[in-house]
Design an enzyme around this catalytic site. Sequence first.
Site: not given
Length: 510
Positions: A169-170, A404-405
Amino acid sequence: MQEILEKLEVKRAEARLGGGQKRIDAQHARGKLTARERVELLLDESSFEEFDMFVEHRCTDFGMEKQLFPGDGVITGWGTINGRLVYVFAKDFTVFGGSLSEAHARKITKIQDMALQNRAPIIGLFDAGGARIQEGVSALGGYGEVFQRNVLASGVIPQISVIMGPCAGGDVYSPAMTDFIFMVRDTSYMFVTGPDVVKTVTNETVTAEELGGASVHTTRSSIADKAFDNDVVALLQIRRLMDFLPASNLSGPPQLPALDDSERIEMSLDTLVPANPNQPYDIKELILKTVDEGDFFEIQEAFARNMVTGFGRIEGHTVGFVANQPMVLAGTLDSDAGRKAARFVRFCDCFNIPIVTFVDVPGFLPGTAQEYGGLIKHGAKLLFAYAEATVPKVTLITRKAYGGAYVVMASKHLRGDVNYAWPTAEIAVMGSKGAAEIIYRSELSDPEKIKARVKDYEARFANPFVAAQRGFLDEVIMPHSTRKRIARALNMLRHKKLENPWKKHDNIPL
Ligand code: HXC
């Protein structure tokens, strides 16, 4: 008077017992230290000053008024790590499983507020089952208050979470909003809902380890940045990490005395890149030979191993290293590597830590798995992170920088400050073979012709000089002088000032 003083000691001793000796013994039997023992190990000797030791919850439902434990399941306060101020809270599993009540939350938020106001890091040691079930919405509200402070402190002070027991949970959501999460192998788990709830809702049978153990979170989910063998190693390594981190976004990274000569030459680096371009080599060797005393604190070493990220020092100053790893997936950029490096680059930029990037990347990893998995957006995260970063950026291309790299990996075009290449660098739209086969598709039936075309393309682009002619590289350097050149560049950039246009915040492709 003596009696009053003794009363205080008795009250303190009671508080130190947390949930009682039986539960402390159970904690030890599981191979875990208690919250107090952990704080003692984490901080410099005798430096811990505790707050709110006598705080108790105010819940009266479910007979809770009869179950009061001073401190209410969390130890909070401040101390020092190697002389530098840190705030700390440690969940005490022996009190209601470390679960969070309203009063317990107030203790944590008090420390969070102090850390932010005083601009010093905060470290949370987690061993807790989330919201205190008996308190209902009061506990949930308490978490909300903790979360809000996590967010406000993000990018202002370093927030570190160490998961040292079963957490739900938290107690997993708050760590998720901090800068780094570390786990302890075999004794710590992280899940939103535990195995029992999983069984009820989805009918899946799964162990705690399979659902949220250190191996799952360091290799698959990437929730955790590193795992350690036991509590002691974990806490000592956190001390080591803190030496790399600044107190806040305004303080600048710490400087340690530099014992390693910044002019140190490493002749072995001249032969690090193999003659065969398809043969891998270990980029970590370059990192270790570049940093002071070979001291490198790797982040996320078990996840997306085609990308290496971590902290080192040069001339005693902290530096963030990002490097493609040719040993794994040939160093290609995939979604995981993009996400991993983007988060690391952003951390460095938040906290004014210069970034050194080592590039050997044959491109983005092709395929449906990657495309369906969102490669475009995940790759864009890294592009975005480098492009927005205003810290000093020094880049070295050791071998391949394709497509692109090439642009993404802290190229000149993304405001790289000093861009170096080794003479072995190849900067092109793609590898020579692929390139020749596309440009000269009509000649594919003639292997000899294509071979010659490949050679032509290689001669043109399989070197750093075309990029250097355009000023996309500032200098082609000898591998053996890498440490010296990077040290000089970082020194030259030490007072760099660069500001992005005003905005509320950017909209990084999350
Ligand atoms: C009150 C709790 C508790 C909780 C554990 N305990 N979790 N008490 N509230 N949330 C108590 C147990 O009653 C027990 O008390 C002691 O802590 C140790 O727990 P065990 O179950 O015996 O230990 P273990 O078998 O190791 O299991 C640990 C555990 C499990 C995995 C954490 O206790 C568990 O699943 N707890 C509930 C987790 C949960 O669902 N929490 C609510 C999450 S919701 P005694 O007296 O026997 O020592 C949440 C909302 C936040 O946090 C918002 C998120 C966005």
